[in-house]
Design a protein around this motif. Structure first.
Motif, PDB file in Angstrom:
ATOM      1  N   SER A   1       0.836  -1.201   0.000  1.00  0.00           N
ATOM      2  CA  SER A   1       0.000   0.000   0.000  1.00  0.00           C
ATOM      3  C   SER A   1       0.873   1.255   0.000  1.00  0.00           C
ATOM      4  N   PRO A   2       0.334   2.350  -0.522  1.00  0.00           N
ATOM      5  CA  PRO A   2       1.117   3.589  -0.551  1.00  0.00           C
ATOM      6  C   PRO A   2       1.615   4.023   0.836  1.00  0.00           C
ATOM      7  N   MET A   3       0.781   3.910   1.850  1.00  0.00           N
ATOM      8  CA  MET A   3       1.208   4.346   3.183  1.00  0.00           C
ATOM      9  C   MET A   3       2.221   3.390   3.804  1.00  0.00           C
ATOM     10  N   ALA A   4       2.155   2.099   3.458  1.00  0.00           N
ATOM     11  CA  ALA A   4       3.189   1.171   3.927  1.00  0.00           C
ATOM     12  C   ALA A   4       4.514   1.519   3.256  1.00  0.00           C
ATOM     13  N   LYS A   5       4.478   1.957   1.994  1.00  0.00           N
ATOM     14  CA  LYS A   5       5.697   2.382   1.307  1.00  0.00           C
ATOM     15  C   LYS A   5       6.298   3.605   2.006  1.00  0.00           C
ATOM     16  N   ILE A   6       5.460   4.554   2.381  1.00  0.00           N
ATOM     17  CA  ILE A   6       5.940   5.748   3.072  1.00  0.00           C
ATOM     18  C   ILE A   6       6.506   5.379   4.443  1.00  0.00           C
ATOM     19  N   THR A   7       5.845   4.464   5.117  1.00  0.00           N
ATOM     20  CA  THR A   7       6.338   4.005   6.422  1.00  0.00           C
ATOM     21  C   THR A   7       7.699   3.336   6.252  1.00  0.00           C
ATOM     22  N   PHE A   8       7.839   2.503   5.219  1.00  0.00           N
ATOM     23  CA  PHE A   8       9.118   1.843   4.948  1.00  0.00           C
ATOM     24  C   PHE A   8      10.195   2.878   4.639  1.00  0.00           C
TER      25      PHE A   8
END
Length: 122
Positions: free
Chosen positions: A34-41
């Motif tokens: 997900s886009p927000m998981a990418k940002i979190t990563f």
């Protein structure tokens, strides 16, 4: 060498402070991450860049990415399920340690796709 399509006008104090980068296999994973998981990563990478691990509080991660702690836990759980991170609990009152896994199956899958694309262009 071709002209770059993204350029910086001049050295900027904003850029001098550093920036987080995402590996191409993460940005090209499409809906698998997900886009927000990418940002979190990306935020975890920013914290871990020097030592390969990091331990920011979930409150801090939430503040950094502009969300709440409940959402951060959801994104961290997604990254764990994808085997992109390992979370080591340190005990009551201590921050978790996040270990980033660059050999996660989803990342290997995307890497193979990117290599096929390169071969086809080739």
């Amino acid at each position: 060498m071709g002209e770059r399509t993204v350029r910086f006008r001049k050295a900027s104090p904003l850029l001098a402070g550093g920036f987080a980068q995402l590996p191409r296999v993460v940005t090209r994973a499409g809906r698998r991450i997900s886009p927000m998981a990418k940002i979190t990563f990306a935020t975890l990478l920013d914290y871990a860049w020097q030592d390969g691990f990091c331990f920011p509080a979930q409150e801090r991660l939430a503040r950094d990415i502009g969300t709440n702690e409940k959402s951060v836990r959801k994104y961290l759980a997604e990254l764990q399920a994808l085997e992109m991170i390992e979370v080591k609990k340190q005990g009551r009152g201590l921050h978790n340690v996040y270990i980033l896994n660059d050999t996660a199956p989803v990342l290997k899958e995307v890497q193979k796709e990117l290599e096929r694309e390169m071969d086809e262009r080739g």
